[in-house]
Enzyme design. Structure first.
Site, PDB file in Angstrom:
ATOM      1  N   GLU A 127       3.253   1.321   2.005  1.00  0.00           N
ATOM      2  CA  GLU A 127       2.500   2.335   1.742  1.00  0.00           C
ATOM      3  C   GLU A 127       2.734   3.827   2.628  1.00  0.00           C
ATOM      4  O   GLU A 127       2.887   3.578   3.911  1.00  0.00           O
ATOM      5  CB  GLU A 127       0.917   1.602   2.050  1.00  0.00           C
ATOM      6  CG  GLU A 127      -0.352   2.708   1.984  1.00  0.00           C
ATOM      7  CD  GLU A 127      -1.560   2.088   2.250  1.00  0.00           C
ATOM      8  OE1 GLU A 127      -2.565   2.561   1.978  1.00  0.00           O
ATOM      9  OE2 GLU A 127      -1.298   1.155   3.304  1.00  0.00           O
ATOM     10  N   LYS A 201      -4.637   3.660  -5.619  1.00  0.00           N
ATOM     11  CA  LYS A 201      -5.519   2.759  -5.032  1.00  0.00           C
ATOM     12  C   LYS A 201      -6.947   2.542  -5.242  1.00  0.00           C
ATOM     13  O   LYS A 201      -7.796   3.500  -5.218  1.00  0.00           O
ATOM     14  CB  LYS A 201      -5.353   3.236  -3.451  1.00  0.00           C
ATOM     15  CG  LYS A 201      -5.968   2.141  -2.257  1.00  0.00           C
ATOM     16  CD  LYS A 201      -5.693   2.567  -0.936  1.00  0.00           C
ATOM     17  CE  LYS A 201      -5.872   1.302   0.110  1.00  0.00           C
ATOM     18  NZ  LYS A 201      -5.461   1.891   1.207  1.00  0.00           N
ATOM     19  N   CYS A 242      -2.484  -1.960  -0.233  1.00  0.00           N
ATOM     20  CA  CYS A 242      -2.923  -2.287   1.005  1.00  0.00           C
ATOM     21  C   CYS A 242      -4.422  -2.863   0.804  1.00  0.00           C
ATOM     22  O   CYS A 242      -4.538  -4.217   0.655  1.00  0.00           O
ATOM     23  CB  CYS A 242      -3.136  -1.165   2.067  1.00  0.00           C
ATOM     24  SG  CYS A 242      -3.401  -1.552   3.517  1.00  0.00           S
TER      25      CYS A 242
END
EC number: 3.5.1.3
Length: 369
Positions: A127, A201, A242
């Site tokens: 990331e 995300k 994440c």
């Protein structure tokens, strides 16, 4: 009404009419049990005649069928597709990240090339690998991915390398600029160099742990609105970034869409990393009986945000197949998709779900019908 929320779990309302939805099954079973006191029921039930045992097994099978496992996923879960490859190597490139963007791009390129030279057909990056991880840096390092070329040197490199080496690249994530909005975005490039998917995300990292860490991605970033699953030369892959790994519903949707593998570029920190990083990976793999791969930046103790590291590959039984510590590293590990069916046969969770009690709703698929 369409919703940006991709999934939900809810209880089937018909069961609210019966405070004990198992009671009808218990009453059926009682026809085959002798009249026993609670103290003696264990010892006596071990001595049931074979005819009664067979009957109980038959009822157990009937009960499982009446649980409506096929209705536990709405729409129904897709069958696991036959992958283009059964076995292949994945490369996890745990990279150091600096404030020098050109250096970061060149460094990532060399790591991808090294992973490919060691046999990796799929390479996963961390990331935010082209930029320091901070709200101040995201606007400065952001790229216009859709414009390509000079407007997005990071993805231009990924496209060139994937085509030249004939590999699939899950390109970690970089800050993406779209008009006046910024996203934390993962790009997937096929072995032909084409952009096959782009995941923004979905769940932003907004946390406040007193005395430990406070970070608010929402100060600069906008949340994505679409789950991302992509068919590649190395199978069907679900993408998260994440914090997305904390939300099991997303992983469950990917599994219901027939994913072989989930990839999560991530940068857990020194507070949550030791406690949750491996735990969450193993949970997502075990719950959904598929592979989970993660890739973190290497740790830089002098950075404003310190990553935990420990990039990892987890198998469908929750076993850690390969991992590393916090330094720079390239992990090469084998993925064998034939194991997926073995695990799902041994633990037939898909046939044991309680569709009469709960359902996972894939809103995106439902709205597309």
């Amino acid at each position: 009404m369409k919703s940006a929320i991709s999934s939900s779990l809810f209880f089937n309302s018909k069961n609210l009419l019966n405070p004990n939805p198992l009671s009808r099954f218990i009453s059926l079973k009682s026809n085959f049990l002798p009249k026993l006191s609670p103290r003696s029921i264990t010892s006596h039930t071990l001595k049931l005649p074979s005819s009664s045992t067979s009957a109980l097994r038959s009822i157990s099978s009937s009960m499982a069928s009446s649980f409506n496992p096929e209705q536990a996923r709405v729409p129904s879960a897709l069958p696991l597709p036959a992958p283009p490859l059964t076995k292949f190597n994945i490369g996890l490139c745990q990279l150091s990240v600096t404030s020098d963007k050109k250096r970061n791009i060149s460094h990532a390129k060399k790591a991808i090339e090294e992973a490919a030279s060691k046999g990796a057909k799929l390479v996963l990056l961390p990331e935010i690998w082209n930029s320091p991880y901070s709200n101040d840096s995201f606007p400065v390092y952001a790229e216009e991915i859709d414009a390509g070329g000079d407007a997005s040197p990071s993805t231009a490199m990924l496209s060139e390398v994937s085509k030249r080496l004939k590999i699939t690249i899950i390109g970690g994530s970089i800050p993406e600029r779209v008009g006046d909005r910024l996203y934390n975005t993962c790009c997937v490039f096929g072995s032909d160099g084409e952009l096959k998917a782009k995941h923004r995300k979905i769940h932003l990292f907004d946390i406040d742990i007193p005395g430990k860490i406070t970070f608010m991605e929402s100060k600069t970033l906008t949340a994505g609105e679409t789950p991302t699953i992509v068919d590649t030369d190395v199978g069907r892959i679900g993408i998260g970034i994440c914090y997305d790994i904390r939300f099991q519903e997303l992983a469950m949707i990917y599994a219901a869409r027939g994913a072989h593998l989930l990839c999560y570029p991530g940068a857990f920190n020194m507070t949550t990393g030791p406690l949750h990083w491996e735990l969450l990976q193993r949970a997502r793999a075990t719950d959904n009986q598929l592979y989970v791969a993660t890739c973190s930046p290497a740790r830089d103790s002098g950075a404003g945000y310190t990553a935990w590291g420990h990039s990892t590959l987890v198998g469908p039984f929750g076993e850690v197949l390969a991992t590393t510590e916090h330094e720079e590293a390239i992990i090469i590990a084998e993925i064998d998709y034939s194991i997926l069916e073995q695990r799902r046969t041994s633990l037939p969770l898909n046939r044991q779900r309680r569709g009469d009690l709960y359902q996972l709703v894939d809103v995106q698929r439902l709205d597309s019908k």
